[in-house]
Design a protein around this motif. Sequence first.
Motif, PDB file in Angstrom:
ATOM      1  N   TYR A   1     -53.149  63.747 -39.648  1.00  0.00           N
ATOM      2  CA  TYR A   1     -54.223  64.762 -39.500  1.00  0.00           C
ATOM      3  C   TYR A   1     -55.108  63.989 -38.612  1.00  0.00           C
ATOM      4  CZ  TYR A   1     -58.743  65.310 -40.963  1.00  0.00           C
ATOM      5  OH  TYR A   1     -60.278  65.587 -41.570  1.00  0.00           O
ATOM      6  N   PHE A   2     -55.486  64.417 -37.451  1.00  0.00           N
ATOM      7  CA  PHE A   2     -56.813  64.026 -36.593  1.00  0.00           C
ATOM      8  C   PHE A   2     -57.892  64.463 -36.983  1.00  0.00           C
ATOM      9  CE2 PHE A   2     -53.250  64.831 -33.859  1.00  0.00           C
ATOM     10  CZ  PHE A   2     -52.489  63.315 -33.928  1.00  0.00           C
ATOM     11  N   ARG A   3     -59.320  63.443 -37.129  1.00  0.00           N
ATOM     12  CA  ARG A   3     -61.126  63.342 -36.920  1.00  0.00           C
ATOM     13  C   ARG A   3     -61.619  62.568 -35.728  1.00  0.00           C
ATOM     14  NH1 ARG A   3     -64.451  63.805 -41.279  1.00  0.00           N
ATOM     15  NH2 ARG A   3     -66.451  63.419 -40.780  1.00  0.00           N
TER      16      ARG A   3
ATOM     17  N   GLN B   1     -56.924  58.698 -36.657  1.00  0.00           N
ATOM     18  CA  GLN B   1     -55.545  59.638 -37.268  1.00  0.00           C
ATOM     19  C   GLN B   1     -54.316  58.520 -37.870  1.00  0.00           C
ATOM     20  OE1 GLN B   1     -52.404  59.530 -33.037  1.00  0.00           O
ATOM     21  NE2 GLN B   1     -51.751  57.952 -34.320  1.00  0.00           N
ATOM     22  N   VAL B   2     -54.345  59.826 -38.781  1.00  0.00           N
ATOM     23  CA  VAL B   2     -54.180  59.457 -40.006  1.00  0.00           C
ATOM     24  C   VAL B   2     -51.837  59.768 -39.981  1.00  0.00           C
ATOM     25  CG1 VAL B   2     -53.859  59.218 -42.955  1.00  0.00           C
ATOM     26  CG2 VAL B   2     -55.820  58.983 -40.601  1.00  0.00           C
TER      27      VAL B   2
ATOM     28  N   ASN C   1     -45.951  55.960 -43.481  1.00  0.00           N
ATOM     29  CA  ASN C   1     -46.668  57.082 -44.124  1.00  0.00           C
ATOM     30  C   ASN C   1     -48.101  56.380 -44.476  1.00  0.00           C
ATOM     31  OD1 ASN C   1     -45.973  59.693 -45.286  1.00  0.00           O
ATOM     32  ND2 ASN C   1     -44.177  58.886 -46.927  1.00  0.00           N
ATOM     33  N   HIS C   2     -48.754  57.144 -44.579  1.00  0.00           N
ATOM     34  CA  HIS C   2     -50.543  57.190 -44.716  1.00  0.00           C
ATOM     35  C   HIS C   2     -50.872  56.026 -43.721  1.00  0.00           C
ATOM     36  CE1 HIS C   2     -49.999  58.773 -47.323  1.00  0.00           C
ATOM     37  NE2 HIS C   2     -49.389  58.151 -48.233  1.00  0.00           N
ATOM     38  N   ASP C   3     -49.969  55.237 -42.296  1.00  0.00           N
ATOM     39  CA  ASP C   3     -50.593  54.307 -41.378  1.00  0.00           C
ATOM     40  C   ASP C   3     -52.241  55.007 -40.642  1.00  0.00           C
ATOM     41  OD1 ASP C   3     -50.242  51.854 -40.376  1.00  0.00           O
ATOM     42  OD2 ASP C   3     -48.737  52.773 -38.584  1.00  0.00           O
ATOM     43  N   THR C   4     -52.880  54.333 -40.570  1.00  0.00           N
ATOM     44  CA  THR C   4     -54.601  55.309 -40.047  1.00  0.00           C
ATOM     45  C   THR C   4     -55.121  53.859 -38.684  1.00  0.00           C
ATOM     46  OG1 THR C   4     -55.003  55.784 -41.937  1.00  0.00           O
ATOM     47  CG2 THR C   4     -56.661  55.037 -40.687  1.00  0.00           C
ATOM     48  N   THR C   5     -55.115  54.874 -37.427  1.00  0.00           N
ATOM     49  CA  THR C   5     -54.945  53.696 -36.643  1.00  0.00           C
ATOM     50  C   THR C   5     -56.894  54.425 -35.435  1.00  0.00           C
ATOM     51  OG1 THR C   5     -52.585  54.174 -35.801  1.00  0.00           O
ATOM     52  CG2 THR C   5     -53.805  53.544 -34.462  1.00  0.00           C
TER      53      THR C   5
END
Length: 139
Positions: free
Chosen positions: A133-135, A25-26, A36-40
Amino acid sequence: PSGYEGSNCGTVSVNKFLGTWDMMQVITGSDSTVFNHDTTYYQVALNKTATPTTFFIFNFNNNLYYNNIICTIDSADSHYFTIDTISAKQLLYDHYHIISGYGSISSDNTLITANMITRHLGATSNWIADTFYFRMNLH
């Protein structure tokens, strides 16, 4: 009928989404520079509902209380879905709202990508909007 596919309509469309998925998750945009731009990275479960055209997201945002978020498969192309904006009442208790969301699954059913806009109450009691944005890769 809606929710079924294949030459004899014997395949339930939603089944391709069900299972455990590894989520990246970004936050691609935010009203707060802190997020901003936190990625989990975490896992979500996509589970059955009572219909062949919807599924639940469990553990959204890596929160064990954020469950029962309904996603509805597109009636024209079952690889696309929308994320319901009012189904997960637990989020509302935390002052967390899903504004919009949509996504798709790859043709080999192993990758889901999605986008979502949310808003939540920040520490200073100001509303903060975030774009995600999810991947998701099949676990």
